[in-house]
Design an enzyme around this catalytic site. Structure first.
Site, PDB file in Angstrom:
ATOM      1  N   HIS A 133       6.438   4.759   6.026  1.00  0.00           N
ATOM      2  CA  HIS A 133       5.811   3.978   4.960  1.00  0.00           C
ATOM      3  C   HIS A 133       5.570   4.819   3.706  1.00  0.00           C
ATOM      4  O   HIS A 133       5.709   4.341   2.584  1.00  0.00           O
ATOM      5  CB  HIS A 133       4.484   3.423   5.499  1.00  0.00           C
ATOM      6  N   ASP A 134       5.204   6.077   3.892  1.00  0.00           N
ATOM      7  CA  ASP A 134       4.906   6.977   2.773  1.00  0.00           C
ATOM      8  C   ASP A 134       6.089   7.220   1.842  1.00  0.00           C
ATOM      9  O   ASP A 134       5.905   7.751   0.747  1.00  0.00           O
ATOM     10  CB  ASP A 134       4.419   8.339   3.300  1.00  0.00           C
ATOM     11  N   SER A 150       2.708  -0.892  -0.917  1.00  0.00           N
ATOM     12  CA  SER A 150       1.748  -1.125   0.147  1.00  0.00           C
ATOM     13  C   SER A 150       0.695  -2.146  -0.294  1.00  0.00           C
ATOM     14  O   SER A 150       1.054  -3.244  -0.696  1.00  0.00           O
ATOM     15  CB  SER A 150       1.121   0.216   0.548  1.00  0.00           C
ATOM     16  N   ASP A 179       9.976   2.466   7.876  1.00  0.00           N
ATOM     17  CA  ASP A 179       8.598   1.994   7.663  1.00  0.00           C
ATOM     18  C   ASP A 179       8.256   0.969   8.746  1.00  0.00           C
ATOM     19  O   ASP A 179       8.778  -0.140   8.752  1.00  0.00           O
ATOM     20  CB  ASP A 179       8.504   1.353   6.269  1.00  0.00           C
ATOM     21  N   ARG A 211      -8.887   8.157   8.656  1.00  0.00           N
ATOM     22  CA  ARG A 211      -7.764   8.639   7.851  1.00  0.00           C
ATOM     23  C   ARG A 211      -6.646   9.207   8.737  1.00  0.00           C
ATOM     24  O   ARG A 211      -5.469   9.009   8.473  1.00  0.00           O
ATOM     25  CB  ARG A 211      -8.261   9.712   6.877  1.00  0.00           C
TER      26      ARG A 211
END
Lengths: 373, 199
Positions: free
Chosen positions: A346-347, A148, A313, A218
């Site tokens: 993405h994680d 990232s 992602d 967040r």
């Protein structure tokens, strides 16, 4: 800055000139190292953390008391084996885990910077990392690895400090932040700034911190780190506490509860102003914007690259990585690229993805033979 | 290493000089590239569609990109390589003509190998059974085969003539992977290897 935990630190007395032209006095870098530097100083691996990461990539994070964010990959006998490598991970410039950032005391005023902290870029973060590597006596790193925003830093290394590194591993990343990514960041920043406790960034002295704004930021960001199918699989429409709807605005769904938890645990460990500065640095990042475009960014490059992207992602989709590879095809760089099948979004780069880990391990093994350590 | 390599790949590797820069399109598990890298000190790159193939290659320390030769070759600049290799893959391309022209654009020469569809056993089997031919090189059923553009040696040489592509070298192989002479090659050869370039 007084920290609630132990970490290594170096202070640079000379002034640190930023990409913007502004300067920081007594710039500090907080970092952790794992393993031993060999005699030849050839086994150094720099790990670059993502937006909300920190220097505690392995072992136990002393602040959260949880495992380091990449403990799954880094440690003795692991894929990035600290019995072999000397792993360095530093808190980015602008961060809130010991490196100079908006929560640091400005030596000029004796007060915390707040919004007086100069706006920083990915290139400034890397410049501080280069200083650190020089201070550690390492002339050339074995590899720079990051996911990232960490991946952006690896690309910056490849573009500007290609003589100081052998292999570059950008994961779930891009050469620029897309319009959609900037949009999500801006919503996050607006959420922080809309919190009355934010007080234009001057909240350090007060008991009330802009926690609600940061938590919302967040929560939004966290959705972008997942995928629709992963959310559906994990939570579906499941209710949190009862079998029926509450018909009011308390938490009904599990996904709501999960996001609230993500928000509230995050604000305990992160500074709102740091969030503003670091997201801005990511938004400014665009290697193709520089003179000569993306192709020129990697010109005459003899590095070995190994790119990873993940199918689900949508924050840093595979197409972004492919654009970099097109440019690298015109230079002499040795490029490997794998798109890993995963529905974790993405994680995925932080999670247990056996295929990703296996290929990364293979690439590192190949580099061990090539670089002869 | 060499004994694990397919016979046609050994013959292809013999066509490569040391210190060349080679692109292997559809490089599979990377056996040819790692052989070339070790024996001939060749600078290697690869493109492979399957993830398992790419994984194997990266594990071997090869520089391989996951990609599709049908679409990704256009992204390479002219003359980036000395040789481009396309072994046993041309028949599975959507646009073989386009792929071949890209190969001789991005490399000084292209080495292309393929199963000869006019091999006498294929002719015989088709003649007697009336079914789509199958053999070790072409093991698929008609409905699940990736081989959508099969050709014979004659088809290939005609194509090169029509497109103005120069054939520099050619090898004809029997089922055992042994070299054959030129006599009635379009009937006797099980496989063919061509080395072509721009005129």
């Amino acid at each position: 800055m007084k920290l609630k935990f132990e970490t290594q630190k170096i202070t640079y007395k000379d002034s640190f000139t930023l990409y913007s032209g502004r300067e920081i006095q007594s710039c500090e870098v907080a970092f952790e190292t794992y393993g031993q530097l060999n005699k030849e100083k050839s086994n150094g691996i720099l790990i670059c953390h993502a937006l909300t990461g920190d220097q505690f990539c392995s072992g136990i994070n002393p602040l959260t008391k949880k495992k380091g964010w990449w403990d799954i990959l880094i440690g003795p006998g692991k894929i990035i084996d600290t019995n072999i490598f000397f792993v360095i991970c530093s808190n980015v410039l602008g961060g809130c885990m010991g490196s100079t950032g908006p929560s640091t005391v400005d030596p000029k005023t004796g007060k915390q910077y707040g919004l007086n902290f100069p706006v920083i870029t990915i290139s400034d973060m890397v410049k501080l990392q280069v200083k650190l590597i020089n201070s550690l006596g390492i002339k050339k790193l074995f590899a720079v690895i990051g996911g990232s925003m960490g991946g952006m830093q690896t690309l910056e290394w490849a573009s500007r400090f290609e003589k100081k590194v052998n292999a570059v591993i950008p994961i779930a990343s891009s050469y620029r932040h897309s319009a959609q990514n900037i949009a999500f960041h801006e919503i996050g920043r607006q959420a922080i700034m809309a919190d009355t406790n934010w007080k234009s960034g001057n909240y350090y002295g007060s008991k009330q911190k802009p926690k609600r704004g940061l938590a919302v930021a967040r929560m939004i960001a966290h959705i972008t780190y997942l995928s629709e199918s992963a959310l559906q699989r994990k939570f579906g429409r499941n209710l949190q506490n009862s079998k029926n709807f509450s018909f009011n605005f308390i938490t009904d769904f599990q996904i709501e509860s999960y996001l609230k938890y993500q928000g509230s645990s995050f604000v305990e460990r992160f500074d709102s102003n740091s969030y503003l500065y670091i997201t801005k640095a990511m938004d400014y990042f665009d290697l193709s914007f520089r003179k000569g475009g993306l192709t020129n960014a990697f010109k005459n490059n003899d590095l070995s690259f190994c790119f990873f992207s993940f199918t689900s992602d949508w924050l840093f989709p595979t197409s972004e990585t492919k654009t970099i590879i097109k440019s690298l095809n015109t230079s002499n760089a040795k490029v490997s690229f794998v798109e890993v099948k995963s529905d974790k979004g993405h994680d995925a780069f932080l999670l247990d993805e056996p295929e990703f880990h296996e290929i990364l391990g293979g690439f590192i093994e190949g580099q061990i033979i090539k670089q002869g350590i | 290493m060499k004994k694990n390599l397919r016979k046609d790949l050994i013959l292809i590797s013999e066509l490569i000089n040391s210190n060349e820069k080679v692109l292997d399109i559809g490089c599979g598990n990377g056996n040819l590239l790692s052989h070339l890298m070790k024996i001939k000190k060749v600078e290697c790159r690869g493109i492979e569609l399957s993830q398992t193939g790419v994984n194997e290659c990266v594990k071997k320390g090869l520089s391989v990109i996951q990609g599709d030769a049908n679409f990704d070759l256009k992204d390479y600049p002219d003359r980036s390589f000395t040789t481009a290799i396309l072994s046993q893959t041309i028949q599975a391309m959507i646009y073989p003509d386009n792929v071949i022209e890209n190969l001789i654009r991005i490399a000084e020469r292209a080495i292309i190998s393929f199963p000869n569809f006019a091999y006498w056993k294929i002719r015989r089997d088709f003649f007697f059974s009336g079914l789509m031919p199958k053999n070790i090189a072409l093991p698929y059923e008609w409905y699940d085969t990736p081989n959508i553009h099969l050709c014979s040696i004659k088809d290939f040489t005609n194509f090169c003539e029509k497109k103005g592509i120069k054939i520099n070298e050619f090898l004809y192989l029997n089922e055992e992977g042994e070299k054959l002479n030129d006599f009635m090659n379009n009937i006797r050869a099980y496989q063919a290897i061509f080395c072509v370039s721009k005129k």
